[in-house]
Design an enzyme around this catalytic site. Structure first.
Site, PDB file in Angstrom:
ATOM      1  N   ASP A  61     -17.372 -43.836  54.165  1.00 47.29           N
ATOM      2  CA  ASP A  61     -15.909 -43.560  53.241  1.00 47.29           C
ATOM      3  C   ASP A  61     -14.578 -44.409  53.540  1.00 47.29           C
ATOM      4  OD1 ASP A  61     -17.091 -40.713  53.222  1.00 47.29           O
ATOM      5  OD2 ASP A  61     -15.613 -39.472  54.402  1.00 47.29           O
ATOM      6  N   GLY A  88     -19.993 -38.241  54.805  1.00 48.36           N
ATOM      7  CA  GLY A  88     -21.063 -37.500  54.666  1.00 48.36           C
ATOM      8  C   GLY A  88     -21.335 -35.991  55.496  1.00 48.36           C
ATOM      9  N   LYS A  89     -21.364 -35.387  55.115  1.00 48.82           N
ATOM     10  CA  LYS A  89     -21.062 -34.221  56.123  1.00 48.82           C
ATOM     11  C   LYS A  89     -21.847 -34.558  57.189  1.00 48.82           C
ATOM     12  CE  LYS A  89     -18.944 -31.498  51.724  1.00 48.82           C
ATOM     13  NZ  LYS A  89     -17.791 -31.810  52.046  1.00 48.82           N
ATOM     14  N   ASN A 146     -21.384 -36.901  59.512  1.00 46.73           N
ATOM     15  CA  ASN A 146     -19.966 -36.031  60.245  1.00 46.73           C
ATOM     16  C   ASN A 146     -20.473 -35.018  61.425  1.00 46.73           C
ATOM     17  OD1 ASN A 146     -18.811 -37.905  58.804  1.00 46.73           O
ATOM     18  ND2 ASN A 146     -18.082 -36.615  57.476  1.00 46.73           N
ATOM     19  N   LEU A 184     -11.091 -20.524  56.578  1.00 45.63           N
ATOM     20  CA  LEU A 184     -10.010 -20.486  55.826  1.00 45.63           C
ATOM     21  C   LEU A 184      -8.803 -21.583  56.216  1.00 45.63           C
ATOM     22  CD1 LEU A 184      -9.668 -16.812  56.502  1.00 45.63           C
ATOM     23  CD2 LEU A 184     -11.284 -17.867  54.699  1.00 45.63           C
ATOM     24  N   GLY A 189     -14.355 -29.313  58.181  1.00 43.85           N
ATOM     25  CA  GLY A 189     -15.357 -28.355  58.079  1.00 43.85           C
ATOM     26  C   GLY A 189     -16.295 -28.900  58.960  1.00 43.85           C
ATOM     27  N   ASP A 190     -16.830 -30.381  59.038  1.00 42.36           N
ATOM     28  CA  ASP A 190     -17.574 -30.626  59.168  1.00 42.36           C
ATOM     29  C   ASP A 190     -17.443 -31.382  61.156  1.00 42.36           C
ATOM     30  OD1 ASP A 190     -18.620 -31.514  57.165  1.00 42.36           O
ATOM     31  OD2 ASP A 190     -17.819 -33.213  57.202  1.00 42.36           O
ATOM     32  N   GLY A 203      -9.787 -40.491  58.740  1.00 38.03           N
ATOM     33  CA  GLY A 203     -11.174 -40.630  58.954  1.00 38.03           C
ATOM     34  C   GLY A 203     -11.878 -39.726  59.025  1.00 38.03           C
TER      35      GLY A 203
HETATM   36  O1  RIB Z   1     -17.435 -33.464  54.514  1.00 44.62           O
HETATM   37  C1  RIB Z   1     -16.380 -34.077  54.485  1.00 44.62           C
HETATM   38  C2  RIB Z   1     -16.831 -35.519  54.023  1.00 44.62           C
HETATM   39  O2  RIB Z   1     -17.905 -35.146  52.701  1.00 44.62           O
HETATM   40  C3  RIB Z   1     -16.801 -36.690  53.807  1.00 44.62           C
HETATM   41  O3  RIB Z   1     -16.946 -37.654  54.380  1.00 44.62           O
HETATM   42  C4  RIB Z   1     -17.838 -36.970  52.305  1.00 44.62           C
HETATM   43  O4  RIB Z   1     -18.425 -38.446  52.603  1.00 44.62           O
HETATM   44  C5  RIB Z   1     -18.277 -36.042  52.157  1.00 44.62           C
HETATM   45  O5  RIB Z   1     -19.145 -36.319  52.410  1.00 44.62           O
END
Ligand code: RIB
Length: 298
Positions: A13, A39-40, A43, A220, A250-251, A286
């Protein structure tokens, strides 16, 4: 053995924070940047590991500098990387992220790179079979995701699907899912219900349950979250924080929810724990780098 297996992508990212997110044709002088894990899937794996969970990450990377950065970062966070495929033919992906420092809102373009070419044959499913929870999103090719969800279900795991980014799914997907965790935009994609209040969230969740999903959690944003399994309904307000970057919130939610579930906490406690972790993750720039540690949550 890992308790939780996460299937998903790693990308580097590259986040730019500034007074505003540029509009088309505009140049903005920003004030800080971060290059870190994103990347979800990555994370979510970091979120679990930082809380003390044993996590295995299934993914694919290029044999390049960002691929090496990924392995170093993941190992530093005690994530099992033995099921990551390294490709000499593909590059590791990147994401360009613009962040509005005043609101924490973002705009993201993801180039998935190597994991876009991940195939079923490249996955050793024995690691899934030995886990208790399987967590994934929609950034990996859908046939691979479906295959792994099927293996997990056949072996008695709890399946958590974070349907991000939202895309068309065949009906068979839904019957494999124990917990479906869309945000409000993703929930609207699957149900057509625009969520403005708790009543809308309830109606959206009901439509998702009717598709065969067992439990639904709709996040939400600043309005909190809504849970329903068709019998019990829980609404929780968002944690009050000063957000500087909401990327990965969200992650943080999905990773920490999986961890709390693994620990056998009651559903309301799992939701409260994950809600707090998601809020905290927004106080740092980040995505992967912003995941909180267990000590931050006590
Ligand atoms: O959910 C956030 C992520 O979505 C970011 O880190 C980005 O890389 C995308 O995959």
């Amino acid at each position: 053995m890992s308790d939780i297996t996460v299937l998903g992508i790693f990308v580097a990212d590259i986040s730019f924070s500034g007074e505003k997110i540029p509009t088309t044709g505009e140049t903005v002088l920003g004030d800080s940047y971060n290059i870190g894990p994103g990347g979800k899937g990555c994370n979510q794996a970091i979120a679990i590991s930082r809380l003390g969970g044993k996590v295995n990450f299934i993914s694919k990377l290029g044999n390049d500098d960002y691929g090496k950065l990924a392995i170093n970062k993941l190992k530093k966070d005690n994530i099992n990387t033995s099921n990551i495929v390294i490709s000499n033919k593909h590059k590791t992906g990147v994401a360009g992220i613009h962040v509005d420092r005043n609101t924490g809102q973002n705009a993201i373009t993801v180039i998935r790179g190597a994991p876009a070419s991940l195939t079923k044959d490249e996955i050793d499913t024995s690691i899934i079979k030995r886990s208790k929870i399987f967590l994934t999103q929609l950034e990996i090719p859908l046939d691979v995701t479906f295959h792994c969800l099927t293996v997990a279900k056949e072996n008695g795991l709890i399946n958590i699907l974070n349907p991000a980014p939202a895309c068309e799914l065949k009906k068979d997907f839904f019957r494999l899912v124990d917990y479906f965790t869309p945000n409000e935009t993703e929930a609207e994609f699957y149900t057509g219900v625009k969520i403005n209040n708790e009543k809308d969230a309830k109606s959206s969740a009901q439509k998702l349950l009717n598709m065969g999903i067992k439990k639904v959690i709709i996040t939400l944003g600043e309005k909190g979250l809504f849970f329903s399994d068709g019998k019990e309904e829980i609404y929780i307000n968002a944690s009050p924080v000063k957000a500087i970057d909401t990327t990965g919130a969200g992650d943080a939610f999905n990773g920490s929810f999986s961890f709390a579930l693994l620990k056998g906490k009651p559903i309301k406690e799992c939701l409260e724990f994950a809600n707090k972790a998601a809020g905290l993750s927004t106080t740092k720039l980040g995505a992967g780098d912003g995941m909180p540690f267990l000590k931050d949550l006590s």
